[in-house]
Enzyme design. Structure first.
Site, PDB file in Angstrom:
ATOM      1  N   GLU A 169      -9.096   0.418  -4.209  1.00 44.24           N
ATOM      2  CA  GLU A 169     -10.133  -0.212  -3.395  1.00 44.24           C
ATOM      3  C   GLU A 169     -10.696   0.704  -2.318  1.00 44.24           C
ATOM      4  OE1 GLU A 169      -8.761  -3.531  -1.133  1.00 44.24           O
ATOM      5  OE2 GLU A 169      -7.003  -2.481  -0.342  1.00 44.24           O
ATOM      6  N   ASP A 212       0.814  -1.214   0.000  1.00 42.91           N
ATOM      7  CA  ASP A 212       0.000   0.000   0.000  1.00 42.91           C
ATOM      8  C   ASP A 212       0.847   1.263   0.000  1.00 42.91           C
ATOM      9  OD1 ASP A 212      -2.199  -1.698   0.216  1.00 42.91           O
ATOM     10  OD2 ASP A 212      -2.156  -1.639   2.401  1.00 42.91           O
TER      11      ASP A 212
END
Length: 216
Positions: A162, A66
């Site tokens: 997402e 991430d």
């Protein structure tokens, strides 16, 4: 006692029990490898060790695709994730080009950050629209841009992170997320990360553009 040991685990965090075990084994250094949640846990372990007056170092090593850990430019695993994401994007591009007015939608990981989606989109040179949490956009703007792009080139490729939060017209903040409900859609706007904003976007595009499952 010298030497080192390595282990892994997920869930069931208990700072008191972990420091109890480390103290019992006589550990003076504990290194934790992981992402944002892991680093938050490392802070709690350090606080527990300090509260006992222990001479123990809790070291946190950033490793997350991430890339959402503050104070560092890039974490371990991020570059590899970008490379793999580019492969997925290129596959979606082939599918989109192969259909009349085909729209490819690729939902990528990243939690609440769009680093992975943005870097992969730029690296692929195939993406027409990149949607990330850091840059808010409405459904109306997405649909308008998709329509104009299809008229111009006959196909389109969209990437979406997402954690993207998309406000739907007429919705209240934090509304329930679903393909037809009004509200904020996506991981950041729901109580559960199970909501797939990518699938939701495909459904919305099919509804607004009059397509079917094979066209997006």
């Amino acid at each position: 006692v010298g030497g080192s040991a390595i282990g892994s685990g997920r869930g069931g965090f208990d700072a008191v029990k972990i420091i109890d075990a480390a103290e019992e084994m006589g550990l003076t250094m504990v290194f934790i490898i992981g992402g944002d949640g892991t680093h938050a846990a490392a802070m709690k372990l350090d606080e527990e060790a300090q509260s006992r007056g222990l001479r123990m170092v809790i070291g946190a090593i950033p490793k997350t695709i991430d890339n959402d850990i503050k104070l560092i430019d890039r974490s371990f695993g991020f570059n590899t994730a970008v490379q793999e994401a580019v492969r997925a994007i290129k596959c979606a591009k082939i599918e989109a080009v192969s259909a009349v007015n085909g729209v490819g939608v690729v939902r990528l990981m990243g939690r609440d950050c769009g680093f992975l989606t943005a870097f992969a989109s730029l690296s692929s040179n195939d993406v027409d629209l990149c949607i990330i949490p850091e840059s808010p956009i409405s459904v109306e703007k997405i649909v308008d841009y998709v329509q104009s792009t299809l008229k111009r080139k006959g196909h389109m490729l969209i990437t979406i992170a997402e954690g993207t939060k998309i406000p739907v017209d007429g919705a209240k903040e934090g509304g329930e997320a679903s393909g037809s409900a009004k509200g904020d859609v996506g991981m950041a706007g729901t109580a559960s990360i199970k909501e797939d904003v990518g699938k939701w976007l495909v459904q919305i595009l099919n509804e607004r553009l009059g397509g079917d499952k094979s066209s997006a």
